[in-house]
Design a protein around this motif. Sequence first.
Motif, PDB file in Angstrom:
ATOM      1  N   LEU A  18      -6.528   0.407  -5.374  1.00 56.46           N
ATOM      2  CA  LEU A  18      -4.972   0.508  -4.642  1.00 56.46           C
ATOM      3  C   LEU A  18      -5.396   0.827  -3.507  1.00 56.46           C
ATOM      4  CD1 LEU A  18      -1.893   0.340  -4.911  1.00 56.46           C
ATOM      5  CD2 LEU A  18      -1.984   2.567  -5.750  1.00 56.46           C
ATOM      6  N   PRO A  19      -4.944  -0.017  -2.403  1.00 58.74           N
ATOM      7  CA  PRO A  19      -5.009   0.254  -0.979  1.00 58.74           C
ATOM      8  C   PRO A  19      -4.138   1.722  -0.481  1.00 58.74           C
ATOM      9  CG  PRO A  19      -4.023  -1.823  -1.318  1.00 58.74           C
ATOM     10  CD  PRO A  19      -4.116  -1.363  -2.391  1.00 58.74           C
ATOM     11  N   VAL A  58     -14.077   4.983   3.450  1.00 57.92           N
ATOM     12  CA  VAL A  58     -12.662   5.016   4.349  1.00 57.92           C
ATOM     13  C   VAL A  58     -13.096   3.844   5.565  1.00 57.92           C
ATOM     14  CG1 VAL A  58     -11.348   6.303   6.161  1.00 57.92           C
ATOM     15  CG2 VAL A  58     -12.414   7.299   4.087  1.00 57.92           C
ATOM     16  N   GLU A  59     -12.113   3.019   5.666  1.00 58.16           N
ATOM     17  CA  GLU A  59     -12.217   2.125   7.023  1.00 58.16           C
ATOM     18  C   GLU A  59     -12.483   2.697   8.143  1.00 58.16           C
ATOM     19  OE1 GLU A  59      -9.282  -1.011   6.654  1.00 58.16           O
ATOM     20  OE2 GLU A  59      -9.973  -1.700   4.678  1.00 58.16           O
ATOM     21  N   HIS A 117       0.941  -1.162   0.334  1.00 62.47           N
ATOM     22  CA  HIS A 117       0.144   0.008  -0.115  1.00 62.47           C
ATOM     23  C   HIS A 117       0.893   1.156  -0.185  1.00 62.47           C
ATOM     24  CE1 HIS A 117       0.547  -0.795   4.379  1.00 62.47           C
ATOM     25  NE2 HIS A 117       0.580   0.608   4.476  1.00 62.47           N
ATOM     26  N   LEU A 118       0.292   2.439  -0.386  1.00 60.58           N
ATOM     27  CA  LEU A 118       1.063   3.487  -0.202  1.00 60.58           C
ATOM     28  C   LEU A 118       0.320   4.423   0.992  1.00 60.58           C
ATOM     29  CD1 LEU A 118       2.671   5.647  -1.459  1.00 60.58           C
ATOM     30  CD2 LEU A 118       0.918   6.220  -2.952  1.00 60.58           C
ATOM     31  N   ALA A 119       1.134   5.055   1.847  1.00 55.89           N
ATOM     32  CA  ALA A 119       0.768   5.674   3.025  1.00 55.89           C
ATOM     33  C   ALA A 119       0.891   7.169   3.014  1.00 55.89           C
ATOM     34  CB  ALA A 119       1.507   5.179   4.213  1.00 55.89           C
ATOM     35  N   PHE A 140      -8.146   3.688   2.559  1.00 56.61           N
ATOM     36  CA  PHE A 140      -9.204   3.973   1.624  1.00 56.61           C
ATOM     37  C   PHE A 140      -8.654   3.263   0.251  1.00 56.61           C
ATOM     38  CE2 PHE A 140      -6.540   7.510   1.741  1.00 56.61           C
ATOM     39  CZ  PHE A 140      -6.528   8.157   0.481  1.00 56.61           C
ATOM     40  N   LYS A 141      -9.484   3.347  -0.788  1.00 57.99           N
ATOM     41  CA  LYS A 141      -8.827   2.994  -2.093  1.00 57.99           C
ATOM     42  C   LYS A 141      -9.074   3.973  -3.248  1.00 57.99           C
ATOM     43  CE  LYS A 141      -9.617  -2.001  -0.959  1.00 57.99           C
ATOM     44  NZ  LYS A 141     -10.093  -3.127  -1.412  1.00 57.99           N
TER      45      LYS A 141
END
Length: 130
Positions: A120-121, A98-99, A76-78, A114-115
């Motif tokens: 993409l996460p 959004v989780e 994932h990208l943070a 979120f995606k």
Amino acid sequence: MFNSIHHVAIICSDYEKSKHFYTAILGFTVIAENYREARQSYKLDLKLPDGGQLELFSFPNPPKRPSSPEALGLRHLAFDVASLEETCDYLLSKGVAVEAIRIDEFTGRKFTFFKDPDGLPLELYQQVTL
């Protein structure tokens, strides 16, 4: 030797939809946009607030991501945010799912996922607990 990450490249399935998501919703600034005729591909360079960059590519018929987020490769990208709650509220107001906010068991910091339009996460990570 290494100073920072210069850019992250993302391949999208719908260029206009992803361009809108990363610019109009996430607010990243366009540095350059080029169409590469030989590849039938757009390349969009986006500036992040810290000076880093995202490169958004479109290609005809790119393969699907095998699974999310535990596929081999980039997980994932943070993004570091000042206020997780405010950022989540903003994304929700734009129709982005959004989780629930979680707490990192090792750092005690707040985070959530979120995606993007292709699934993409993307992670939101709050460095400083307010």
